[in-house]
Write a protein that holds these residues in place. Structure first.
Motif, PDB file in Angstrom:
ATOM      1  N   LEU A  78     -60.125 -15.666  20.372  1.00 30.35           N
ATOM      2  CA  LEU A  78     -59.351 -16.053  19.197  1.00 30.35           C
ATOM      3  C   LEU A  78     -58.649 -17.356  19.536  1.00 30.35           C
ATOM      4  N   HIS A  79     -58.742 -18.297  18.609  1.00 32.71           N
ATOM      5  CA  HIS A  79     -58.047 -19.561  18.831  1.00 32.71           C
ATOM      6  C   HIS A  79     -57.044 -19.746  17.701  1.00 32.71           C
ATOM      7  N   MET A  80     -55.854 -20.272  18.031  1.00 34.45           N
ATOM      8  CA  MET A  80     -54.808 -20.401  17.030  1.00 34.45           C
ATOM      9  C   MET A  80     -54.393 -21.847  16.884  1.00 34.45           C
ATOM     10  N   ARG A  81     -53.915 -22.160  15.708  1.00 36.31           N
ATOM     11  CA  ARG A  81     -53.480 -23.517  15.425  1.00 36.31           C
ATOM     12  C   ARG A  81     -52.116 -23.755  16.059  1.00 36.31           C
ATOM     13  N   HIS A  82     -52.028 -24.797  16.882  1.00 34.97           N
ATOM     14  CA  HIS A  82     -50.790 -25.064  17.623  1.00 34.97           C
ATOM     15  C   HIS A  82     -50.033 -26.260  17.053  1.00 34.97           C
ATOM     16  N   GLU A  83     -50.131 -26.480  15.746  1.00 35.83           N
ATOM     17  CA  GLU A  83     -49.437 -27.621  15.152  1.00 35.83           C
ATOM     18  C   GLU A  83     -48.698 -27.161  13.913  1.00 35.83           C
ATOM     19  N   GLU A  84     -47.676 -27.945  13.504  1.00 33.35           N
ATOM     20  CA  GLU A  84     -47.005 -27.670  12.241  1.00 33.35           C
ATOM     21  C   GLU A  84     -47.990 -27.892  11.103  1.00 33.35           C
ATOM     22  N   GLY A  85     -47.736 -27.228   9.996  1.00 35.65           N
ATOM     23  CA  GLY A  85     -48.564 -27.468   8.823  1.00 35.65           C
ATOM     24  C   GLY A  85     -49.895 -26.749   8.864  1.00 35.65           C
ATOM     25  N   ALA A  86     -49.982 -25.670   9.671  1.00 41.04           N
ATOM     26  CA  ALA A  86     -51.217 -24.887   9.683  1.00 41.04           C
ATOM     27  C   ALA A  86     -51.398 -24.232   8.316  1.00 41.04           C
ATOM     28  N   PRO A  87     -52.604 -24.244   7.770  1.00 38.09           N
ATOM     29  CA  PRO A  87     -52.832 -23.682   6.438  1.00 38.09           C
ATOM     30  C   PRO A  87     -52.876 -22.155   6.445  1.00 38.09           C
ATOM     31  N   SER A  88     -52.789 -21.582   5.257  1.00 36.35           N
ATOM     32  CA  SER A  88     -53.017 -20.136   5.052  1.00 36.35           C
ATOM     33  C   SER A  88     -52.120 -19.220   5.891  1.00 36.35           C
ATOM     34  N   ILE A  89     -50.860 -19.619   6.070  1.00 35.68           N
ATOM     35  CA  ILE A  89     -49.898 -18.698   6.684  1.00 35.68           C
ATOM     36  C   ILE A  89     -48.800 -18.470   5.659  1.00 35.68           C
ATOM     37  N   GLU A  90     -48.489 -17.187   5.408  1.00 35.64           N
ATOM     38  CA  GLU A  90     -47.456 -16.902   4.414  1.00 35.64           C
ATOM     39  C   GLU A  90     -46.351 -16.061   5.009  1.00 35.64           C
ATOM     40  N   GLY A  91     -45.164 -16.129   4.391  1.00 33.81           N
ATOM     41  CA  GLY A  91     -44.041 -15.290   4.812  1.00 33.81           C
ATOM     42  C   GLY A  91     -43.299 -15.846   6.007  1.00 33.81           C
ATOM     43  N   THR A  92     -43.392 -17.163   6.231  1.00 37.70           N
ATOM     44  CA  THR A  92     -42.696 -17.737   7.387  1.00 37.70           C
ATOM     45  C   THR A  92     -41.887 -18.964   6.987  1.00 37.70           C
ATOM     46  N   ASP A  93     -41.632 -19.120   5.698  1.00 39.48           N
ATOM     47  CA  ASP A  93     -40.889 -20.283   5.195  1.00 39.48           C
ATOM     48  C   ASP A  93     -41.533 -21.603   5.633  1.00 39.48           C
ATOM     49  N   GLY A  94     -42.830 -21.631   5.672  1.00 40.14           N
ATOM     50  CA  GLY A  94     -43.511 -22.884   5.990  1.00 40.14           C
ATOM     51  C   GLY A  94     -43.616 -23.183   7.471  1.00 40.14           C
ATOM     52  N   ASN A  95     -43.005 -22.340   8.326  1.00 43.42           N
ATOM     53  CA  ASN A  95     -43.137 -22.585   9.761  1.00 43.42           C
ATOM     54  C   ASN A  95     -44.472 -22.063  10.260  1.00 43.42           C
ATOM     55  N   ASN A  96     -44.884 -22.559  11.421  1.00 39.96           N
ATOM     56  CA  ASN A  96     -46.089 -22.029  12.038  1.00 39.96           C
ATOM     57  C   ASN A  96     -45.676 -21.131  13.207  1.00 39.96           C
ATOM     58  N   PRO A  97     -45.685 -19.817  12.995  1.00 40.89           N
ATOM     59  CA  PRO A  97     -45.230 -18.902  14.053  1.00 40.89           C
ATOM     60  C   PRO A  97     -46.116 -18.975  15.290  1.00 40.89           C
ATOM     61  N   LEU A  98     -47.362 -19.456  15.119  1.00 36.34           N
ATOM     62  CA  LEU A  98     -48.301 -19.461  16.239  1.00 36.34           C
ATOM     63  C   LEU A  98     -47.927 -20.484  17.311  1.00 36.34           C
ATOM     64  N   MET A  99     -46.932 -21.332  16.988  1.00 34.17           N
ATOM     65  CA  MET A  99     -46.499 -22.292  17.999  1.00 34.17           C
ATOM     66  C   MET A  99     -45.570 -21.646  19.015  1.00 34.17           C
ATOM     67  N   THR A 138     -48.183 -13.122   7.164  1.00 34.90           N
ATOM     68  CA  THR A 138     -49.555 -12.986   6.670  1.00 34.90           C
ATOM     69  C   THR A 138     -50.333 -14.248   7.001  1.00 34.90           C
ATOM     70  N   MET A 139     -51.561 -14.071   7.486  1.00 32.67           N
ATOM     71  CA  MET A 139     -52.392 -15.269   7.684  1.00 32.67           C
ATOM     72  C   MET A 139     -53.879 -14.931   7.569  1.00 32.67           C
ATOM     73  N   THR A 140     -54.696 -15.980   7.527  1.00 46.80           N
ATOM     74  CA  THR A 140     -56.136 -15.824   7.347  1.00 46.80           C
ATOM     75  C   THR A 140     -56.843 -16.000   8.687  1.00 46.80           C
ATOM     76  N   LEU A 141     -57.751 -15.073   8.973  1.00 52.35           N
ATOM     77  CA  LEU A 141     -58.542 -15.163  10.202  1.00 52.35           C
ATOM     78  C   LEU A 141     -59.969 -15.557   9.828  1.00 52.35           C
ATOM     79  N   GLY A 142     -60.411 -16.684  10.325  1.00 50.63           N
ATOM     80  CA  GLY A 142     -61.778 -17.133  10.031  1.00 50.63           C
ATOM     81  C   GLY A 142     -62.747 -16.581  11.060  1.00 50.63           C
ATOM     82  N   THR A 143     -63.922 -16.202  10.611  1.00 47.63           N
ATOM     83  CA  THR A 143     -64.946 -15.699  11.539  1.00 47.63           C
ATOM     84  C   THR A 143     -66.332 -15.937  10.945  1.00 47.63           C
ATOM     85  N   PRO A 144     -67.329 -16.198  11.773  1.00 43.84           N
ATOM     86  CA  PRO A 144     -68.693 -16.199  11.246  1.00 43.84           C
ATOM     87  C   PRO A 144     -69.155 -14.750  11.079  1.00 43.84           C
TER      88      PRO A 144
END
Lengths: 533, 325
Positions: free
Chosen positions: A283-304, A371-377
């Protein structure tokens, strides 16, 4: 009436239906080689077929350990010079001798191959000079220090300079400026066995696109008599029909039978061979601000926050995934390459601990999750979508609601590379067989100039780790490189920069009595199949 | 007549152009081929170079312009995957599909028409009902499932026929065909049946309905009254009259069998055009996908055009009404 007619007809034809091949081997492959030119398309489907016909200076054995091939020995003269001793007495399929000229020609031809979907130049671009000291000694000079050179040239197939119409004197020039190549035949010409001349154990007999590839034994092979008189490789891309072909006796062996069919194949007394592969599912996560498709965090990227990443990792029950979804054909992963391959530290698998995961989330300021979106093939890795669904359910238990966005591989990779996912699942096979491969591609800082972090679509960046990795990548000494790679790998995993899930196991099914030494690189090679005694 | 032909031709041309736009835009939307084609080991600059070489860095309208410009000169592009002209790659696969479609068509007509007439003559008999019941099955069972079942029964359980592939081929009229060798024929049977079942059901139903209609016509009654043998009544008076709609359907279905034998070809690993399409879609080989779809459109439009022309030749009423309208 219809059936009686049919059964009559079928009965009449039964004799012709099953050709009895004396000493023959028929293999059902899951995908088809796109060309018979070993320097055209860098794709595992092609490579595994070509390796029966063409050889390379070095070889990688079933656990990707680099050993002698057409070169019997080699040494690093200095940091950028390699001297290879070529094996003597090696013959090409057309009876001509293998010499240094063929080596130079082969490296020269790579940049001359037109329309390549994925060129082999990535392995030859760093070569600045090739000198033939005599007929059986070749010296390579590289632009930078490259400890992986012997491993990488496993990808550069040696073709016959004579068969391809080279002049008597072939001299190397960097970046496609070689002299004496003559008129270089392009990929389509390799359908002709007169052109597709290698030194491998099998000769190309015929290649019918979409239908079958026929190889025949090369009796003058330097490393002993090949086992099979004739080898037929048939692409059967759909899983069901491939299994049916094995059950019906059309083929002797198939690659990648679907996991759900394995118990049935076992019941029918077929032999199942499996092995750990060099492919990590992560699993790889977005390590930058402004990651798309994350909800319930007031616009922050919790994955950082490393705490959130750790929470995700320990919320996943890897044992359960390996057992139930992968049917036991996977092994929970603690790092990016299975030990004991070079650069692995034997790090333990993150233990499953949902309670601790909840605490960590609370500490990070997300007691109610998000809440966030997990992409997978859904058609690239073994049971990929089911694995992603399982991950989603496990994360839901600690409060992270996941919407699984599964799409076909061609769509998924485009979207992933366009950074559309805050978190995604994918796989990586280490072609060089050591830790530098996944580290360089997946977690090194993304940099267009240096070609680092090419598949780092989470844009993870750890400058400290980059430094150690770069140092490792220019260290020729294996023990020292091993130590540096372990250090770099541990830095990333301690930071939960990427979350390893499991190593895929590759499965082959074959008729009883046959044997196959399974390979970590997942290749199916006829030369490694042994007949019933 | 000329006016009618010109108008019909104009309509066909319009359909081809509309399809070209749709196909191109649709294929453009399904992802970036470079992401799929290139080795994961490639660096960002390798990726950029490949993108540029394939012309994928240009805007959509420009790519479309280049495509149309080349297409009118008969060049449908070079395959990304094979590095060869897309049209050649497709035509290479045509004989396999053609052979399969023709054999399937022969099966569906050869069995479908007699069974349909039988059911039409004796609609209430057990045989008639059985035939109709069977045709419903042929209609409603999914194609791939039928295929898998055929493999399971005839290849796996009974071991009479091979499970897939094309077998030995020989040259016939410059094409590689498999029906001339025993091995090739044995490979051909199952996929041909699989492809034929649906068409056969269609023909059975069509023939039956027509037969029932024709049987009630005065001329059939008259023929019977004249004392002609039952066989002659069926073979001459009924058969001839029910064949017109059947032939129309056959023409159209041949086109669709050529273009859409995809499921059968995939299940039986038959190396035809349909399987090529699926493989190309998976690899996002845009030129091949576009060339294939354009070829398909051309085949179907042409067959339709020819059928319309033949229709107008056979039936003066169509000609007249079209001329007026």
């Amino acid at each position: 009436m219809k059936t009686t007619k049919l059964s009559l007809l079928a009965g009449l034809l039964a004799a012709g239906a099953m050709p009895v091949l004396a000493q023959g081997l028929a293999i059902g492959l899951k995908s088809e080689a796109t060309s018979m030119d070993p320097q055209f398309h860098q794709l595992s489907t092609n490579i595994q077929v070509h390796k029966n016909v063409f050889e390379t200076l070095t070889m990688q054995d079933s656990v990707q350990k680099v050993g002698p091939g057409l070169a019997s020995e080699w040494e690093a003269v200095d940091d950028t010079t390699w001297r290879f001793k070529l094996r003597e007495g090696v013959k090409f399929h057309d009876g001509s001798d293998f010499t240094a000229r063929d080596v130079i020609y082969s490296f020269c031809r790579v940049p001359k191959v037109e329309n390549s979907p994925s060129a082999f130049t990535i392995y030859t671009a760093g070569v600045t000079d090739i000198i033939a000291e005599d007929d059986h000694t070749v010296v390579f000079k590289t632009e930078k220090t490259n400890p992986l050179f012997p491993a990488e040239i496993w990808s550069v197939a040696i073709v016959s300079a004579d068969a391809l119409g080279a002049e008597d004197d072939v001299t190397f020039g960097p970046q496609g400026t070689c002299a004496g190549l003559g008129d270089v035949p392009q990929a389509p010409a390799f359908n002709d066995p007169e052109i597709a001349v290698g030194t491998g154990p099998y000769k190309l007999e015929s290649y019918t696109r979409g239908s079958e590839l026929v190889l025949s034994r090369f009796s003058d092979y330097w490393d002993g008599m090949p086992d099979w008189e004739r080898v037929i490789m048939r692409p059967i891309t759909s899983n069901g029909p491939r299994v049916a072909a094995l059950l019906a006796g059309d083929v002797d062996m198939i690659e990648s039978p679907p996991i759900q069919d394995i118990p049935r194949l076992r019941e029918a007394e077929f032999k199942i061979v499996d092995a750990l592969s060099n492919r990590i599912i992560y699993l790889h996560m977005r390590h930058e601000e402004g990651a798309p498709s994350i909800e319930g965090t007031d616009g922050n990227n919790p994955l950082m926050d490393p705490k959130v990443r750790e929470a995700i990792s320990i919320a996943i029950n890897r044992e359960a995934i390996a057992d139930r979804i992968m049917g036991g054909f996977a092994q929970p992963a603690g790092e990016l390459l299975p030990p004991p391959m070079l650069g692995t530290s034997g790090r333990a698998v993150d233990a499953y601990d949902p309670d601790r995961a909840k605490e960590l989330l609370a500490e990070a300021g997300y007691p109610d999750g998000f809440t966030m979106t997990l992409g997978t093939p859904n058609d690239r890795y073994v049971n990929d979508e089911q694995v992603a669904q399982a991950v989603a359910q496990m994360l839901a238990r600690v409060g992270i609601v996941i919407n699984v966005d599964a799409s076909t591989a061609s769509q998924f990779f485009s979207r992933r590379n366009a950074l559309e996912f805050p978190i995604y699942m994918a796989g990586w096979g280490a072609a060089s067989g050591e830790m530098s491969s996944p580290l360089k591609a997946l977690v090194a800082t993304w940099d267009q100039q240096t070609g680092m972090g090419t598949t780092n679509a989470g844009r993870y960046s750890n400058p400290e780790m980059d430094k150690v990795l770069l140092q490792a990548m220019s260290t020729i000494d294996d023990a020292e490189r091993d130590r540096l790679l372990q250090e770099a790998g541990t830095m990333v995993l301690d930071d939960y920069g990427i979350i390893p899930l499991h190593y895929e196991q590759t499965v082959w099914a074959m008729k009883p009595g046959f044997s196959y030494e399974p390979r970590v690189d997942q290749y199916t090679m006829a030369r490694e199949v042994k007949p019933a005694d | 007549m000329i006016v009618y032909l010109v108008r019909r031709f104009g309509q066909s041309l319009l359909a081809v152009i509309a399809m070209a736009v749709l196909v191109f835009v649709g294929v453009y939307a399904i992802g970036n081929p470079v992401d799929v084609l290139i080795s994961p080991e490639a660096t960002q600059s390798d990726i950029a170079a490949t993108t540029e070489r394939l012309g994928l860095d240009k805007p959509l309208w420009q790519q479309f312009g280049i495509f149309v410009g080349n297409a009118v000169q008969g060049d449908l592009g070079t395959s990304f995957v094979y590095g060869r002209p897309a049209l050649n790659i497709i035509l290479e696969r045509l004989p396999a599909t053609l052979e399969l479609a023709v054999v399937a068509l022969m099966l569906s007509v050869g069995l479908g028409v007699p069974l349909g007439i039988w059911a039409g003559l004796r609609p209430e008999s057990i045989a008639g009902r059985t035939i109709m019941g069977g045709s419903i099955l042929g209609f409603s069972l999914p194609n791939f499932w039928q295929g898998m079942l055929l493999i399971l029964v005839f290849a796996v359980l009974l071991g009479w026929l091979p499970a897939g592939g094309r077998g030995e081929t020989t040259e016939f009229l410059g094409m590689q065909v498999s029906f001339l060798t025993l091995d090739g024929l044995s490979h051909l049977i199952l996929p041909a049946i699989n492809l034929a079942l649906f068409k056969m059901s269609l023909i059975i139903r069509l023939t039956r309905a027509n037969t029932r209609e024709v049987v009630l016509q005065d001329y059939v009654k008259f023929a019977r009254a004249k004392g002609l043998s039952g066989r002659r009544v069926v073979m001459v008076h009924i058969l001839k009259n029910i064949m017109i709609p059947v032939i129309t359907i056959i023409g159209l279905e041949l086109g669709s069998m050529l273009a859409f034998a995809i499921v059968t070809e995939t299940v039986f690993a038959w190396p035809g055009m349909g399987k090529l399409l699926i493989d190309s879609i998976n690899l996002l080989d845009r030129p091949v996908i576009v060339a294939y779809l354009m070829l398909t459109v051309l085949i179907i439009v042409t067959i339709n055009f020819v059928v319309d022309v033949i229709y107008s030749l056979l039936d003066p009423r169509i000609r007249l009404s079209e001329m007026r309208g």
